[in-house]
Design a protein around this motif. Structure first.
Motif: not given
Length: 447
Positions: A239-244, A267-269, A294-295, A297-306
């Motif tokens: 459950h990653l919540s910190s984009s840092d 965290y995404l909603s 939040r945004e 985190l969405w970028q982290g998904l798009a980049d494949g980090i999450i």
């Protein structure tokens, strides 16, 4: 095909490894055995023609669910949780080792849980083991009994029977788990940092957010990364919540650390700025953070980090949310979303330009891969015939009273969501919640 199929979907839209395509998908004995052009000459005992507004998805895999049975079955239970999962297009869940009593910290406790679950599961169910102080000698026997890995906390878990590991205990557990090639999944918040943070009491969400600073999460993740580097153990950040933390996660992977990461629909909603005073249905740990976070985190998904999105479905009874006083400091922390995770994510994903292919990767393919369920998460030859029929352009408003979760509490209540699950199929048969459950209890390594 010389032999008649059990089931045939004729679907103008199917999510496969080739993308979104028109296909006929045939099933025999619970497995996908045919994927052919839409008009292929095929026969089956049952033919399902999907409409142009429907998409055939692989059944979702949710590897982070707190079922709470036995011991806290008034919070949730295998019957209610798996009914909710089925209604939401989720065909496989992996149950957390807490908040059940006993917690799943040895093979005997796992046997108790499996016995309780055995005749209640509407979807397939696997189990995590727990790593707590003093149970390193039990980890191998839990592994041999089929758990998918081990969960630990680095701070108080919220229940006394599942205590946290200190850094030395964590290192011992990681060394043991690495010795037999298993995985540790970690609730990563630093206890000392939170001890020195602000008090969480009161109805002001900003005060609660300050009590669980992102620095505590970042510090714990850094510690886990270094211990994973030293021990060679495979680790997964829950459950990653910190984009840092995204840059250090990416850096660790480049260095060869065996590391995967999940985040959750809440965290995404949601954003901290929109949480009303006293609205403890939004309380979870780590907390919902700011809009900018939040945004990222969405970028982290798009980049494949999450890697994946799973619910951390953590329900409780209405009274434990303390709506009577609206105090974030004393209310139970957890968000119930198992039944609505797919539309919740699709609603946010599509407005950011993501496709159902992305959603399937995050919510089916990658969670299955993470836990080694090698025949789930894809619509492909030889895979389990687990499906969700999804209408992405339909919409609805969440009404907690109509969900299958045991308790009518959810942060999503009255939220308008895009996408409706019209049917869910397990091993080639439609799940009928009026019939007896037929989900399997899974062990690690099962096909």
């Amino acid at each position: 095909m010389s032999e008649k199929l059990d089931l045939l979907f004729r679907a103008p839209r199917v999510i496969t490894a080739a993308g979104e395509v028109a296909r006929s998908v045939g099933v025999r004995d619970g497995r996908i055995v045919v994927i052919e052009p839409l008009e292929a000459d095929l026969e089956a005992d049952q033919v399902i023609q999907l409409g142009d507004d429907e998409v055939l998805l692989p059944g979702l895999v949710d590897t982070h669910v707190h079922v709470n049975e036995p011991g806290r079955t008034d919070w949730e239970g295998f019957a209610s949780a798996t009914r909710a999962a089925a209604a939401g297009g989720v065909t496989t869940i992996v149950d957390m080792p807490l908040n059940s009593i006993p917690p799943t910290v040895n093979a005997d406790a796992l046997a108790v849980k499996r016995k309780v679950a055995s005749d209640q599961a509407y979807v397939d169910v696997g189990f995590w083991g727990g790593a707590v102080p003093g149970n390193v000698p039990d980890l191998r026997s839990l592994h041999d009994a089929g758990v998918f890995g081990f969960k630990c906390f680095l701070l108080h878990s919220g229940v006394d029977e599942f205590p946290p590991l200190d850094p030395d205990e964590l290192e011992l557990a990681l060394k043991e788990i690495a010795s037999f090639g298993a995985m540790m999944i970690v609730h990563a918040e630093d206890a000392h940092a939170i001890d020195h943070a602000a008090s969480p009491g009161g109805e002001n969400y900003a005060d609660f957010l300050a009590s669980r600073p992102r620095g505590a999460e970042n510090l714990a993740i850094a510690e886990v990364i270094e211990l994973a580097r030293w021990t060679g153990c495979r680790v997964h950040i829950l459950h990653l919540s910190s984009s840092d933390a995204l840059p250090m996660i990416e850096s660790a992977r480049r260095d060869g650390v065996k590391l995967t990461v999940e985040t959750c629909p809440h965290y995404l909603s949601f954003t901290s700025e929109e949480v009303p005073a006293g609205a403890t249905q939004f309380k979870c740990c780590p907390p919902i953070r700011e809009a900018g976070n939040r945004e990222l985190l969405w970028q982290g998904l798009a980049d494949g980090i999450i890697d994946c999105i799973v619910t951390d479905h953590s329900p409780c009874t209405v009274d434990l949310k303390r709506f009577d006083i609206g105090d974030f400091g004393v209310a139970w922390g957890g968000i119930a979303s198992l039944q609505i995770s797919l539309p919740a994510i699709w609603s946010e994903a599509k407005r950011r330009g993501h496709s159902l292919i992305d959603v399937v990767r995050w919510m089916a393919e990658n969670p299955a891969k993470q836990v080694g369920l090698n025949t789930k998460g894809h619509i492909a030859l030889g895979y389990a015939a687990d499906f969700a029929v999804f209408a992405p352009d339909s919409a609805f408003v969440v009404d907690v009273a109509k969900l299958h979760h045991k308790n009518p509490v959810s942060a999503y209540d009255q939220r308008a969501l895009a996408g409706v699950v019209r049917s869910t199929w397990l091993a080639g048969k439609r799940i009928d919640l009026e019939e007896d459950p037929r989900g399997r209890l899974l062990s690690r390594g099962m096909a």
